[in-house]
Enzyme design. Structure first.
Site, PDB file in Angstrom:
ATOM      1  N   LYS A   1       0.929  -1.140  -0.048  1.00  0.00           N
ATOM      2  CA  LYS A   1      -0.017   0.089  -0.011  1.00  0.00           C
ATOM      3  C   LYS A   1       0.885   1.209   0.016  1.00  0.00           C
ATOM      4  O   LYS A   1       0.581   2.232  -0.613  1.00  0.00           O
ATOM      5  CB  LYS A   1      -0.824  -0.174   1.265  1.00  0.00           C
ATOM      6  CG  LYS A   1      -2.092  -1.183   1.075  1.00  0.00           C
ATOM      7  CD  LYS A   1      -3.073  -0.793   2.104  1.00  0.00           C
ATOM      8  CE  LYS A   1      -3.855  -2.105   2.422  1.00  0.00           C
ATOM      9  NZ  LYS A   1      -4.887  -2.316   1.971  1.00  0.00           N
TER      10      LYS A   1
ATOM     11  N   ARG B   1      -6.802  -8.323  -9.162  1.00  0.00           N
ATOM     12  CA  ARG B   1      -7.601  -9.460  -9.270  1.00  0.00           C
ATOM     13  C   ARG B   1      -8.844  -9.480  -9.647  1.00  0.00           C
ATOM     14  O   ARG B   1      -9.293  -8.323  -9.870  1.00  0.00           O
ATOM     15  CB  ARG B   1      -7.387 -10.340  -8.033  1.00  0.00           C
ATOM     16  CG  ARG B   1      -7.972  -9.731  -7.039  1.00  0.00           C
ATOM     17  CD  ARG B   1      -7.980 -10.307  -5.626  1.00  0.00           C
ATOM     18  NE  ARG B   1      -8.130  -9.488  -4.465  1.00  0.00           N
ATOM     19  CZ  ARG B   1      -9.430  -8.863  -4.005  1.00  0.00           C
ATOM     20  NH1 ARG B   1     -10.395  -8.875  -4.642  1.00  0.00           N
ATOM     21  NH2 ARG B   1      -9.255  -8.097  -3.020  1.00  0.00           N
TER      22      ARG B   1
ATOM     23  N   GLU C   1      -2.358   7.342   7.890  1.00  0.00           N
ATOM     24  CA  GLU C   1      -3.082   8.332   6.766  1.00  0.00           C
ATOM     25  C   GLU C   1      -4.001   9.165   7.649  1.00  0.00           C
ATOM     26  O   GLU C   1      -4.647   8.742   8.404  1.00  0.00           O
ATOM     27  CB  GLU C   1      -3.063   7.716   5.507  1.00  0.00           C
ATOM     28  CG  GLU C   1      -4.396   6.953   5.538  1.00  0.00           C
ATOM     29  CD  GLU C   1      -4.514   6.270   4.016  1.00  0.00           C
ATOM     30  OE1 GLU C   1      -3.850   6.333   3.155  1.00  0.00           O
ATOM     31  OE2 GLU C   1      -5.609   5.776   3.921  1.00  0.00           O
TER      32      GLU C   1
ATOM     33  N   HIS D   1     -14.660  -3.055   7.881  1.00  0.00           N
ATOM     34  CA  HIS D   1     -13.925  -2.732   6.653  1.00  0.00           C
ATOM     35  C   HIS D   1     -13.962  -3.519   5.470  1.00  0.00           C
ATOM     36  O   HIS D   1     -13.250  -3.443   4.677  1.00  0.00           O
ATOM     37  CB  HIS D   1     -12.557  -2.371   7.014  1.00  0.00           C
ATOM     38  CG  HIS D   1     -12.274  -1.236   7.943  1.00  0.00           C
ATOM     39  ND1 HIS D   1     -12.793  -0.063   7.919  1.00  0.00           N
ATOM     40  CD2 HIS D   1     -11.656  -1.574   9.223  1.00  0.00           C
ATOM     41  CE1 HIS D   1     -12.413   0.451   9.325  1.00  0.00           C
ATOM     42  NE2 HIS D   1     -11.725  -0.294  10.013  1.00  0.00           N
TER      43      HIS D   1
HETATM   44  P1  ADP Z   1      -7.973  -3.677   2.872  1.00  0.00           P
HETATM   45  O1  ADP Z   1      -6.935  -3.760   1.905  1.00  0.00           O
HETATM   46  O2  ADP Z   1      -7.584  -4.244   3.992  1.00  0.00           O
HETATM   47  O3  ADP Z   1      -9.448  -4.166   2.286  1.00  0.00           O
HETATM   48  P2  ADP Z   1      -8.512  -0.899   2.262  1.00  0.00           P
HETATM   49  O4  ADP Z   1      -7.291   0.042   2.147  1.00  0.00           O
HETATM   50  O5  ADP Z   1      -8.909  -1.237   0.759  1.00  0.00           O
HETATM   51  O6  ADP Z   1      -8.099  -2.213   3.067  1.00  0.00           O
HETATM   52  O7  ADP Z   1      -9.448  -0.319   3.107  1.00  0.00           O
HETATM   53  C1  ADP Z   1     -10.986  -1.048   3.374  1.00  0.00           C
HETATM   54  C2  ADP Z   1     -11.820   0.093   4.040  1.00  0.00           C
HETATM   55  O8  ADP Z   1     -11.238   0.583   4.979  1.00  0.00           O
HETATM   56  C3  ADP Z   1     -12.358   1.278   3.286  1.00  0.00           C
HETATM   57  O9  ADP Z   1     -13.270   0.682   2.010  1.00  0.00           O
HETATM   58  C4  ADP Z   1     -12.753   2.028   4.351  1.00  0.00           C
HETATM   59  O10 ADP Z   1     -13.940   1.668   4.457  1.00  0.00           O
HETATM   60  C5  ADP Z   1     -11.798   1.743   5.282  1.00  0.00           C
HETATM   61  N1  ADP Z   1     -10.715   2.866   5.307  1.00  0.00           N
HETATM   62  C6  ADP Z   1      -9.394   2.625   4.641  1.00  0.00           C
HETATM   63  N2  ADP Z   1      -8.639   3.682   4.733  1.00  0.00           N
HETATM   64  C7  ADP Z   1      -9.593   4.744   5.259  1.00  0.00           C
HETATM   65  C8  ADP Z   1      -9.043   6.200   5.522  1.00  0.00           C
HETATM   66  N3  ADP Z   1      -8.101   6.691   5.290  1.00  0.00           N
HETATM   67  N4  ADP Z   1     -10.255   6.794   6.064  1.00  0.00           N
HETATM   68  C9  ADP Z   1     -11.384   6.015   6.460  1.00  0.00           C
HETATM   69  N5  ADP Z   1     -11.566   4.967   5.973  1.00  0.00           N
HETATM   70  C10 ADP Z   1     -10.858   4.299   5.611  1.00  0.00           C
END
Ligand code: ADP
Length: 491
Positions: free
Chosen positions: A118, A293, A202, A237
């Protein structure tokens, strides 16, 4: 045209069947793999041939690279489709396939590796001019430095695992007092779940929307996007309801976001199918990550574009040029997906695997059910709790919602707890109908209230059932006694 003679599907459940269905339509033979917990699974029966890959624990079966390659070679499979989860985003697996002369149906190993971080992918996108959320540019090695960055960007912040997935290792931090513990906790979880303790912080957006773009890219430099999906309704999440297109999308926003998504594909030298995930808040969007994917929710994109993503993946992996250009891809109607999980939404989504004693899936116009379950099937406790995907399509969003409600009420799954009642509550929520969703939607008062109501109704139903059961037992006892009397007396 036949692109391959035989493909091994390195996965289980609904996605293994989904890929096998595409293969069958393309006259390609399929090789399935299964663990000792999946001997009776549907994907094993659907495959043209299937081999046991090991014990129930994923590390001993669906993640066992050596054994999977062995089966591919033994069965003569020329390509491997990884589905999602398990080895789908494992760059080492893609590399081993390549080294062994087996086509990996997905992007190149080095792209998977670059996008698997990431931190790395955020850096790459930032330098390419794609908007990202402010935070630490590298992994946190120094708490004082992290504290400084958190003050700069302002609380709340989120601590995330760089190698993370499935929402694992994320921690929201409201003030400085909680930061150090969150970082060390997140590092510990990241180390054990992903073998990599690197975490970063972040800016945390309080009620954002999750909007992603589907892209397809061939090996000859052509890339198209297949529009957007809204995936804001989540638990822990993780997505629970998705729809395509996003209800808030405007022409201008779509133009900007799709241009960013295609830029992400370009700078990462992307091939095959992938999704670019963004967070959206107050008119602004930010790149979050790219999933290298096929996504669970690819089904709704297939509904609105009429493009079979698995067929395209297979053709691209065989070196074909994309058969359409951006201007050929348009949106038709609206689609929604509800993830049916073997979980109790009334008890904090606790997993509830077990035997399905009654099963009837919905059908009719505009309905698609992708699942690996059936009546009498026992869901093993070893894997992800998603057991089916219920998708609805219609020409407008309000009609699709109504169609989904109709399908949910047709769906019968007895013997285990599922997310179906929650989906019914969501589809009836005025806030959802208004398209007013965000990532904390499931914590909304009216959803919780509606579930509570369902729980009370269910308890009442159970009591009535128990009552009639008792009543039934009495009637049966009297009947038996009368029969006995009649026999004795030979009346
Ligand atoms: P993963 O790869 O573990 O699935 P992601 O980075 O795709 O994680 O994030 C999954 C979810 O987490 C997002 O859809 C959102 O709901 C929450 N999320 C991630 N980063 C943030 C952020 N900076 N602020 C608010 N919510 C976040």
């Amino acid at each position: 045209m036949k692109f391959f003679e035989k493909i091994l599907i390195a996965n289980r459940g609904e996605i293994a069947i989904r890929v096998m269905r595409a293969c069958r339509e393309m006259d390609i033979e399929t090789v399935g793999i299964y663990s000792s917990a999946d001997t009776n699974a549907l994907h094993v029966r659907y495959a043209d041939e299937a081999f046991c890959v090991g014990e129930a624990h994923p590390s001993k079966s669906y993640l066992n690279i050596e054994r999977i390659i062995d089966i591919a070679k033994k069965s003569g499979a020329e390509a491997i489709h990884p589905g999602y989860g398990f080895l789908a985003e494992n760059y080492r697996f893609a590399k081993v396939c390549q080294d062994e002369g087996i086509v990996f149906i997905g992007p190149r190993s080095k792209t998977i590796q670059a996008m698997g971080s990431k931190i790395g992918s955020k850096k790459l996108m930032k330098s390419a001019g794609v908007p990202v959320l402010p935070g630490t540019d590298d992994g946190i090695s120094d708490i004082e430095m992290a504290k400084k960055v958190a003050i700069e960007i302002g609380y709340p912040v989120i601590v995330k695992a760089s190698a993370g997935g499935g929402g694992i290792g994320m921690q929201i931090v409201d003030d400085e007092n909680a930061l150090e513990d969150a970082i060390t906790g997140s590092m510990r979880i990241a180390k054990s779940a992903f073998g990599d303790a690197t975490v970063f912080i972040e800016k945390y957006l309080v009620k954002p929307r999750h909007i992603e773009f589907q892209v397809l890219a061939d090996e000859h430099g052509h890339a198209v996007h297949l529009y957007d999906r809204e995936c804001s309704i989540q638990r822990r999440h993780q997505k629970l309801v998705e729809e395509a297109p996003s209800p808030i999308m405007t022409e201008d926003l779509r133009e900007r976001m799709s241009a960013s998504a295609l830029k992400v594909a370009k700078v990462s030298d992307y091939t095959n199918a992938g999704s670019v995930e963004f967070l959206y808040s107050n008119g602004n969007y930010y790149f979050m990550e790219m999933n290298t994917r096929l996504q669970v929710e690819h089904t709704i994109t297939e509904f609105i574009t009429g493009i079979d993503l698995v067929r395209q993946q297979i053709a691209i992996a065989a070196g074909e040029t994309l058969p359409f250009e951006q201007s050929d891809v348009s949106i038709r109607g609206h689609a929604i997906e509800c993830r049916i999980n073997a979980e109790d939404p009334l008890n904090n989504f606790a997993a509830d695997p077990g035997k399905i004693i009654r099963y009837r899936s919905p059908g009719g116009p505009g309905i698609r059910v992708d699942s690996g379950i059936h009546m009498g099937y026992t869901i093993p406790p070893n894997y992800d709790s998603m057991i089916a995907k219920l998708c609805a399509w219609d020409s407008t969003r309000p009609e699709t919602i109504k169609r989904m409600r109709r399908a949910i009420s047709e769906y019968i799954i007895l013997g285990i707890k599922t997310t179906l009642p929650l989906h019914y509550a969501i589809m009836n929520s005025q806030q959802f109908i208004d398209g007013n969703t965000h990532t904390h939607f499931l914590q909304e008062e009216h959803i919780i209230k509606s579930l509570d109501r369902y729980k009370r109704d269910e308890e009442a139903r159970m009591q009535t059932l128990a009552g009639s059961f008792e009543q039934g037992k009495k009637v049966a006892a009297i009947t038996a006694a009368v029969n006995h009397y009649i026999q004795q007396k030979k009346v």
